[in-house]
Write a protein that holds these residues in place. Sequence first.
Motif, PDB file in Angstrom:
ATOM      1  N   GLU A  20      75.260  63.717  12.977  1.00  0.00           N
ATOM      2  CA  GLU A  20      75.529  63.095  14.262  1.00  0.00           C
ATOM      3  C   GLU A  20      74.397  63.307  15.257  1.00  0.00           C
ATOM      4  O   GLU A  20      74.122  62.445  16.099  1.00  0.00           O
ATOM      5  CB  GLU A  20      76.836  63.656  14.829  1.00  0.00           C
ATOM      6  CG  GLU A  20      77.260  63.077  16.161  1.00  0.00           C
ATOM      7  CD  GLU A  20      77.641  61.599  16.088  1.00  0.00           C
ATOM      8  OE1 GLU A  20      77.660  60.949  17.145  1.00  0.00           O
ATOM      9  OE2 GLU A  20      77.905  61.110  14.970  1.00  0.00           O
ATOM     10  N   ARG A  21      73.721  64.451  15.196  1.00  0.00           N
ATOM     11  CA  ARG A  21      72.665  64.720  16.175  1.00  0.00           C
ATOM     12  C   ARG A  21      71.502  63.732  16.050  1.00  0.00           C
ATOM     13  O   ARG A  21      70.689  63.602  16.966  1.00  0.00           O
ATOM     14  CB  ARG A  21      72.143  66.143  16.059  1.00  0.00           C
ATOM     15  CG  ARG A  21      71.235  66.411  14.867  1.00  0.00           C
ATOM     16  CD  ARG A  21      70.508  67.719  15.017  1.00  0.00           C
ATOM     17  NE  ARG A  21      71.413  68.854  15.063  1.00  0.00           N
ATOM     18  CZ  ARG A  21      71.121  70.014  15.632  1.00  0.00           C
ATOM     19  NH1 ARG A  21      69.949  70.190  16.210  1.00  0.00           N
ATOM     20  NH2 ARG A  21      71.976  71.009  15.616  1.00  0.00           N
ATOM     21  N   PHE A  22      71.404  63.049  14.913  1.00  0.00           N
ATOM     22  CA  PHE A  22      70.314  62.106  14.698  1.00  0.00           C
ATOM     23  C   PHE A  22      70.753  60.654  14.929  1.00  0.00           C
ATOM     24  O   PHE A  22      70.020  59.733  14.579  1.00  0.00           O
ATOM     25  CB  PHE A  22      69.749  62.270  13.282  1.00  0.00           C
ATOM     26  CG  PHE A  22      69.241  63.661  13.004  1.00  0.00           C
ATOM     27  CD1 PHE A  22      68.128  64.160  13.661  1.00  0.00           C
ATOM     28  CD2 PHE A  22      69.895  64.487  12.097  1.00  0.00           C
ATOM     29  CE1 PHE A  22      67.668  65.450  13.409  1.00  0.00           C
ATOM     30  CE2 PHE A  22      69.440  65.770  11.838  1.00  0.00           C
ATOM     31  CZ  PHE A  22      68.319  66.258  12.500  1.00  0.00           C
ATOM     32  N   ARG A  23      71.921  60.471  15.505  1.00  0.00           N
ATOM     33  CA  ARG A  23      72.393  59.106  15.800  1.00  0.00           C
ATOM     34  C   ARG A  23      71.844  58.653  17.142  1.00  0.00           C
ATOM     35  O   ARG A  23      71.983  59.337  18.157  1.00  0.00           O
ATOM     36  CB  ARG A  23      73.922  59.062  15.837  1.00  0.00           C
ATOM     37  CG  ARG A  23      74.475  57.643  15.999  1.00  0.00           C
ATOM     38  CD  ARG A  23      75.986  57.639  15.873  1.00  0.00           C
ATOM     39  NE  ARG A  23      76.609  58.299  17.001  1.00  0.00           N
ATOM     40  CZ  ARG A  23      76.874  57.703  18.176  1.00  0.00           C
ATOM     41  NH1 ARG A  23      76.556  56.434  18.366  1.00  0.00           N
ATOM     42  NH2 ARG A  23      77.451  58.374  19.144  1.00  0.00           N
ATOM     43  N   LEU A  24      71.203  57.488  17.140  1.00  0.00           N
ATOM     44  CA  LEU A  24      70.608  56.927  18.349  1.00  0.00           C
ATOM     45  C   LEU A  24      71.273  55.598  18.668  1.00  0.00           C
ATOM     46  O   LEU A  24      71.335  54.706  17.814  1.00  0.00           O
ATOM     47  CB  LEU A  24      69.102  56.721  18.166  1.00  0.00           C
ATOM     48  CG  LEU A  24      68.284  57.987  17.905  1.00  0.00           C
ATOM     49  CD1 LEU A  24      66.862  57.631  17.507  1.00  0.00           C
ATOM     50  CD2 LEU A  24      68.287  58.893  19.122  1.00  0.00           C
ATOM     51  N   GLU A  25      71.770  55.451  19.879  1.00  0.00           N
ATOM     52  CA  GLU A  25      72.396  54.203  20.287  1.00  0.00           C
ATOM     53  C   GLU A  25      71.324  53.191  20.668  1.00  0.00           C
ATOM     54  O   GLU A  25      70.253  53.541  21.173  1.00  0.00           O
ATOM     55  CB  GLU A  25      73.360  54.437  21.447  1.00  0.00           C
ATOM     56  CG  GLU A  25      74.550  55.299  21.065  1.00  0.00           C
ATOM     57  CD  GLU A  25      75.672  55.262  22.085  1.00  0.00           C
ATOM     58  OE1 GLU A  25      75.672  54.343  22.933  1.00  0.00           O
ATOM     59  OE2 GLU A  25      76.538  56.151  22.038  1.00  0.00           O
ATOM     60  N   ARG A  26      71.633  51.924  20.420  1.00  0.00           N
ATOM     61  CA  ARG A  26      70.748  50.824  20.791  1.00  0.00           C
ATOM     62  C   ARG A  26      71.513  49.849  21.675  1.00  0.00           C
ATOM     63  O   ARG A  26      72.718  49.955  21.810  1.00  0.00           O
ATOM     64  CB  ARG A  26      70.243  50.088  19.539  1.00  0.00           C
ATOM     65  CG  ARG A  26      69.163  50.832  18.758  1.00  0.00           C
ATOM     66  CD  ARG A  26      69.720  51.878  17.825  1.00  0.00           C
ATOM     67  NE  ARG A  26      70.166  51.324  16.543  1.00  0.00           N
ATOM     68  CZ  ARG A  26      70.826  52.068  15.643  1.00  0.00           C
ATOM     69  NH1 ARG A  26      71.116  53.341  15.856  1.00  0.00           N
ATOM     70  NH2 ARG A  26      71.191  51.513  14.496  1.00  0.00           N
ATOM     71  N   ALA A  99      59.927  57.160  28.570  1.00  0.00           N
ATOM     72  CA  ALA A  99      60.312  55.864  29.133  1.00  0.00           C
ATOM     73  C   ALA A  99      61.177  55.050  28.192  1.00  0.00           C
ATOM     74  O   ALA A  99      61.830  54.085  28.622  1.00  0.00           O
ATOM     75  CB  ALA A  99      59.054  55.066  29.499  1.00  0.00           C
ATOM     76  N   ASN A 100      61.216  55.424  26.911  1.00  0.00           N
ATOM     77  CA  ASN A 100      61.986  54.660  25.937  1.00  0.00           C
ATOM     78  C   ASN A 100      63.301  55.325  25.545  1.00  0.00           C
ATOM     79  O   ASN A 100      64.016  54.820  24.685  1.00  0.00           O
ATOM     80  CB  ASN A 100      61.134  54.435  24.668  1.00  0.00           C
ATOM     81  CG  ASN A 100      61.661  53.297  23.810  1.00  0.00           C
ATOM     82  OD1 ASN A 100      62.118  52.279  24.324  1.00  0.00           O
ATOM     83  ND2 ASN A 100      61.590  53.467  22.496  1.00  0.00           N
ATOM     84  N   GLN A 118      64.216  50.446  23.312  1.00  0.00           N
ATOM     85  CA  GLN A 118      63.624  49.494  22.383  1.00  0.00           C
ATOM     86  C   GLN A 118      63.264  50.216  21.096  1.00  0.00           C
ATOM     87  O   GLN A 118      62.271  50.932  21.040  1.00  0.00           O
ATOM     88  CB  GLN A 118      62.354  48.868  22.990  1.00  0.00           C
ATOM     89  CG  GLN A 118      61.672  47.852  22.101  1.00  0.00           C
ATOM     90  CD  GLN A 118      62.557  46.657  21.807  1.00  0.00           C
ATOM     91  OE1 GLN A 118      63.120  46.051  22.710  1.00  0.00           O
ATOM     92  NE2 GLN A 118      62.697  46.304  20.535  1.00  0.00           N
ATOM     93  N   PRO A 119      64.073  50.078  20.034  1.00  0.00           N
ATOM     94  CA  PRO A 119      63.727  50.738  18.766  1.00  0.00           C
ATOM     95  C   PRO A 119      62.373  50.246  18.257  1.00  0.00           C
ATOM     96  O   PRO A 119      62.179  49.040  18.054  1.00  0.00           O
ATOM     97  CB  PRO A 119      64.860  50.313  17.831  1.00  0.00           C
ATOM     98  CG  PRO A 119      65.992  49.954  18.748  1.00  0.00           C
ATOM     99  CD  PRO A 119      65.351  49.354  19.953  1.00  0.00           C
ATOM    100  N   ALA A 120      61.444  51.155  18.081  1.00  0.00           N
ATOM    101  CA  ALA A 120      60.111  50.792  17.607  1.00  0.00           C
ATOM    102  C   ALA A 120      59.550  51.943  16.780  1.00  0.00           C
ATOM    103  O   ALA A 120      59.663  53.104  17.170  1.00  0.00           O
ATOM    104  CB  ALA A 120      59.186  50.481  18.779  1.00  0.00           C
ATOM    105  N   VAL A 121      58.957  51.605  15.665  1.00  0.00           N
ATOM    106  CA  VAL A 121      58.405  52.593  14.744  1.00  0.00           C
ATOM    107  C   VAL A 121      56.974  52.191  14.410  1.00  0.00           C
ATOM    108  O   VAL A 121      56.702  51.015  14.149  1.00  0.00           O
ATOM    109  CB  VAL A 121      59.234  52.671  13.444  1.00  0.00           C
ATOM    110  CG1 VAL A 121      58.703  53.769  12.532  1.00  0.00           C
ATOM    111  CG2 VAL A 121      60.704  52.902  13.758  1.00  0.00           C
ATOM    112  N   VAL A 122      56.068  53.163  14.424  1.00  0.00           N
ATOM    113  CA  VAL A 122      54.679  52.889  14.074  1.00  0.00           C
ATOM    114  C   VAL A 122      54.249  53.817  12.949  1.00  0.00           C
ATOM    115  O   VAL A 122      54.745  54.936  12.833  1.00  0.00           O
ATOM    116  CB  VAL A 122      53.737  53.061  15.289  1.00  0.00           C
ATOM    117  CG1 VAL A 122      54.066  52.048  16.376  1.00  0.00           C
ATOM    118  CG2 VAL A 122      53.826  54.471  15.852  1.00  0.00           C
TER     119      VAL A 122
END
Length: 258
Positions: A20-26, A99-100, A118-122
């Motif tokens: 659960e600690r790694f759950r991110l809402e969008r 900021a994200n 804004q979900p973003a992965v690089v």
Amino acid sequence: MPDVCLDAESLLRRLESYGERFRLERELDPRLDWIACERLLDPASEDLGRVLEAERVASGHVSAHATALTVMAVYAGTVTASAVLAWALEGVVLDMRPANVAIRLSPRHGFEAVGLRQPAVVREPVDTLVAWILEEHLFPLARAMRVRTRAGMRQLGGGIAQGCAAAFSIASRRGGDVDRLEHAYQEFLAASTGGLDRLGDMVRLREGDREGLFYLRKTCCLYYTSAEAITCASCCLDSVEDRIAAYRRTLAGGAASH
């Protein structure tokens, strides 16, 4: 500009599978009381005061600096931990610059939710993770809380070190490749700034057919002074031998406590 990995949703679902600690809402609902994390970096901000007060009430802390130390450890171990885990598992950097990211407060110890604007992965090296998560996010937050509460920077740094280490240690006992995670942790630590390598040690333990990574703190978050009056599993007030013995029992029992 780094190349963007388009499959952010797939990564976020994988992170959630580790707990659960790694759950991110969008798609953050504006009707809910989200607090922008960038506003916490100002030591005089009302929002930083709200975060500290929420934890003080929830935990029953009696001092401002102990409250700050608890917030720092929980924040590093939950709010930004997903970015650390994403890099450890996939070698990519999830954008969790202040900021994200936004948080919601909880009436209980910790935070109700963590969200991404804004979900973003690089696909970037560990230096980018260190720059975004430590130098732009956690260290500025620690400095703000130092000014606000006079909590010691070494102890605040200890909370950061423990919180980041938790991502590797928890994943190692929930199906993650222990060899990969151990190597990734050492790479992260070598790239880290702020002297995190001096604030604790990661040990690898085996019990039967189970093994995992466990963190040994060298600083105290003072959570034992809260109303709960308990020490953390990694607390430096307990001997290394006692902590390792407790960790071995945890490993033998199949739990994932850090």
